[in-house]
Design a protein around this motif. Structure first.
Motif, short mmCIF file in Angstrom:
data_model
loop_
_atom_site.label_atom_id
_atom_site.label_comp_id
_atom_site.label_asym_id
_atom_site.label_seq_id
_atom_site.Cartn_x
_atom_site.Cartn_y
_atom_site.Cartn_z
N LYS A 146 34.91 -32.20 72.05
CA LYS A 146 34.11 -30.92 72.77
C LYS A 146 35.56 -29.88 73.05
CE LYS A 146 32.13 -32.72 76.23
NZ LYS A 146 32.85 -34.00 76.39
N ARG A 147 34.94 -28.62 73.34
CA ARG A 147 35.90 -27.73 73.75
C ARG A 147 34.91 -26.75 74.66
NH1 ARG A 147 37.38 -23.74 68.73
NH2 ARG A 147 35.34 -22.70 68.72
N ARG A 148 35.79 -26.17 75.53
CA ARG A 148 35.03 -25.12 76.41
C ARG A 148 34.89 -24.05 75.44
NH1 ARG A 148 36.82 -24.29 82.84
NH2 ARG A 148 34.70 -23.03 83.33
N ILE A 149 33.53 -23.24 75.96
CA ILE A 149 33.57 -21.83 75.12
C ILE A 149 34.50 -20.91 75.44
CG2 ILE A 149 31.82 -19.79 74.92
CD1 ILE A 149 30.66 -22.46 73.90
N GLY A 150 34.99 -20.35 74.51
CA GLY A 150 36.21 -19.30 74.60
C GLY A 150 37.47 -19.82 74.28
N GLU A 151 37.52 -21.36 74.06
CA GLU A 151 38.78 -21.88 73.70
C GLU A 151 38.88 -21.81 72.09
OE1 GLU A 151 38.84 -25.96 75.17
OE2 GLU A 151 39.36 -25.30 77.35
N ARG A 152 40.16 -21.76 71.61
CA ARG A 152 40.32 -21.61 70.20
C ARG A 152 40.92 -22.86 69.38
NH1 ARG A 152 41.09 -16.11 69.80
NH2 ARG A 152 40.82 -16.59 67.61
N ARG A 153 41.04 -23.75 70.15
CA ARG A 153 41.43 -25.03 69.34
C ARG A 153 40.46 -25.50 68.50
NH1 ARG A 153 45.78 -29.48 71.01
NH2 ARG A 153 45.17 -31.19 69.53
N GLY A 154 40.42 -25.93 67.28
CA GLY A 154 39.46 -26.64 66.37
C GLY A 154 38.38 -25.58 65.66
N ASP A 155 37.91 -26.13 64.64
CA ASP A 155 36.81 -25.38 63.85
C ASP A 155 35.33 -25.84 64.55
OD1 ASP A 155 35.24 -23.84 61.97
OD2 ASP A 155 35.73 -25.64 60.38
N ALA A 156 34.64 -25.05 65.31
CA ALA A 156 33.32 -25.20 65.77
C ALA A 156 32.26 -26.02 64.69
CB ALA A 156 32.87 -23.90 66.54
N ILE A 157 31.66 -27.10 65.05
CA ILE A 157 30.44 -27.37 64.24
C ILE A 157 29.20 -26.86 64.97
CG2 ILE A 157 29.43 -29.57 63.45
CD1 ILE A 157 31.96 -30.78 64.34
N LEU A 158 28.92 -27.08 66.30
CA LEU A 158 27.79 -26.36 66.72
C LEU A 158 28.12 -26.30 68.35
CD1 LEU A 158 25.25 -29.29 67.91
CD2 LEU A 158 27.46 -29.78 66.67
N ARG A 159 27.18 -25.52 68.70
CA ARG A 159 27.07 -25.54 70.39
C ARG A 159 26.11 -26.06 71.19
NH1 ARG A 159 28.44 -19.66 72.98
NH2 ARG A 159 27.42 -19.83 74.97
N GLU A 160 26.41 -26.57 72.21
CA GLU A 160 25.22 -27.34 72.86
C GLU A 160 25.29 -26.86 74.45
OE1 GLU A 160 22.78 -29.22 70.86
OE2 GLU A 160 23.07 -30.51 72.49
N PRO A 161 24.07 -26.99 75.09
CA PRO A 161 24.03 -26.97 76.63
C PRO A 161 24.09 -28.23 77.35
CG PRO A 161 21.50 -26.94 75.64
CD PRO A 161 22.58 -27.04 74.37
N LEU A 162 24.99 -28.13 78.36
CA LEU A 162 24.92 -29.39 79.17
C LEU A 162 23.75 -29.30 79.98
CD1 LEU A 162 28.96 -29.53 80.17
CD2 LEU A 162 27.72 -31.13 78.57
N VAL A 163 23.29 -30.55 80.47
CA VAL A 163 22.20 -30.72 81.26
C VAL A 163 22.27 -31.85 82.37
CG1 VAL A 163 20.58 -29.83 79.67
CG2 VAL A 163 21.03 -32.17 79.55
N TRP A 164 21.85 -31.74 83.42
CA TRP A 164 21.62 -32.60 84.41
C TRP A 164 20.69 -33.62 83.97
CZ3 TRP A 164 25.37 -32.14 88.24
CH2 TRP A 164 25.90 -30.90 88.40
N LEU A 165 20.65 -34.86 84.32
CA LEU A 165 20.02 -35.93 83.77
C LEU A 165 19.87 -37.23 85.05
CD1 LEU A 165 21.28 -36.49 80.50
CD2 LEU A 165 19.25 -35.28 80.82
#
Length: 297
Positions: A146-165
Motif C-alpha cells: 500500500k501507499r498513501r494517496i499522493g505518494e509516487r513510489r510504485g506503479d498503482a494497481i487500484l485505489r481502495e477506501p479504508l473503513v472501520w469494522l
C-alpha cells in the motif's frame, strides 16, 4: 478427449463466477466462452455450470472436474515453459503486504508457479513500510503493498477506501473511548486512522496490537475493538461503521514496486498475473463480500 481451450474457459468462469469477466481476461467474446462451456458439457454429458440472472455457480460435477482441469492446464503450461528459452527462471524475491495474504493471494501464487515452474519463489510478508525498507536494502525484487494517496513510489494497481469494522458496532460506539485493534508502527493504516481520530477529537485507546492480520481479525471477531481495513478486504463476520458515526478515512493505493536489479522477465510475468486478477479491483473475494453484506451502518 478433453479440449484444453474449453477447459481454460471453464476454469476462468469457475474462478471469476462471471462470463463477462472471463471473456475479458481470456481476450475472447462472451459468446465464445459460452460456446466452450456448452461443448465441454456436451462432450462430458454432464452439466457443469448453473447460471441465472444473479449468479454463476458450479454444479457438483463442475466442482469435481475443476481440480483435474487445473492440473491439466498446469501440465500444459509447464511443458511449454520447459522449452521456452526466455521463460522466467531462478530466484524471485517477492514482498507482499500483510493485507493481501488472504483472499486471492494463494490463487495468484498457484497460477504463477504453475506457469513458471523454473522460478524459485522467496516470499516475505510484512507491513508496507517494512517491505519498502527491505527493498531499499536490496533484499526484494518486487513489492506488492500500500501507499498513501499522493505518494509516487510504485506503479498503482487500484485505489481502495479504508473503513472501520467491528463485530458489534453498537457496543464499540457505546464505550467512553473507542477501542482500537491495530498493526504496530510503521503501519500506514495505523497512521491514517490515528490522524482521522486526532482531527475529530474522539477519545480512543489501543486494546490490541499485532503484526498479523489474522491475529487482528480474531481480536475484532472476539469483540475487543474496532479494526480498519481496505473495504474490499474486510474479513468476514465484521460490519462496517460508516461516517459520521466514526470519522472518514483516506483512501489508499495498492502498488507494485520493482527493484532496479530485478529480472525484467520474471517481474513482468508476475505483474501480468496481478493485473489479470486485480485489474478490476478485488472482486471475487468471498470474505470481503460476506463482510459487506453484513454491514448495516
Amino acid at each position: 478427449m478433453l479440449d484444453l481451450v474449453q477447459l481454460r474457459s471453464f476454469v476462468m468462469v469457475a474462478q471469476t463466477r462471471s462470463f463477462t469477466l472471463s471473456a475479458e481476461r481470456l481476450g475472447l467474446g462472451q459468446s465464445t466462452v459460452s460456446q466452450h462451456l456448452q461443448r465441454l458439457e456436451r462432450g462430458l454429458g454432464r452439466r457443469l455450470i448453473d447460471r441465472d440472472t444473479h449468479a454463476v455457480r458450479l454444479t457438483a460435477d463442475g466442482e469435481a472436474l475443476l481440480p483435474h482441469a487445473r492440473q491439466l492446464l498446469a501440465l500444459e503450461r509447464q511443458a511449454s515453459a520447459q522449452f521456452d528459452t526466455f521463460a522466467p527462471r531462478g530466484p524471485f524475491r517477492l514482498g507482499i503486504s500483510e493485507d493481501l495474504v488472504s483472499g486471492q493471494l494463494p490463487g495468484l501464487l498457484e497460477d504463477f508457479i504453475a506457469d513458471y515452474p523454473s522460478v524459485d519463489l522467496q516470499l516475505s510478508v510484512a507491513l508496507s513500510k517494512t517491505l519498502a525498507e527491505m527493498q531499499d536494502r536490496g533484499e526484494l525484487d518486487l513489492v506488492m503493498a500500500k501507499r498513501r494517496i499522493g505518494e509516487r513510489r510504485g506503479d498503482a494497481i487500484l485505489r481502495e477506501p479504508l473503513v472501520w469494522l467491528a463485530g458489534d458496532p453498537e457496543a464499540m460506539l457505546a464505550k467512553p473511548a473507542l477501542p482500537l485493534i491495530v498493526f504496530p508502527p510503521p503501519s500506514l493504516t495505523r497512521l491514517l486512522l490515528m490522524e482521522a481520530l486526532e482531527r475529530s477529537g474522539m477519545p480512543w485507546r489501543i486494546v490490541c496490537s499485532c503484526q498479523s492480520l489474522s491475529g487482528l481479525t480474531a481480536a475484532a471477531r472476539a469483540g475487543m475493538g474496532v479494526l480498519v481495513q481496505p473495504r474490499s478486504l474486510a474479513p468476514a463476520g465484521l460490519r462496517e461503521i460508516a461516517p459520521p458515526l466514526l470519522p472518514a478515512l483516506e483512501d489508499v493505493e495498492f502498488v507494485l514496486v520493482t527493484a532496479r536489479s530485478a529480472d525484467h522477465a520474471t517481474v513482468s510475468a508476475f505483474s501480468r498475473k496481478v493485473r489479470e486478477r486485480f485489474g478490476k479491483g478485488f472482486a471475487g473475494l468471498a470474505s470481503a463480500e460476506a463482510g459487506r453484506k453484513d454491514g448495516i451502518f
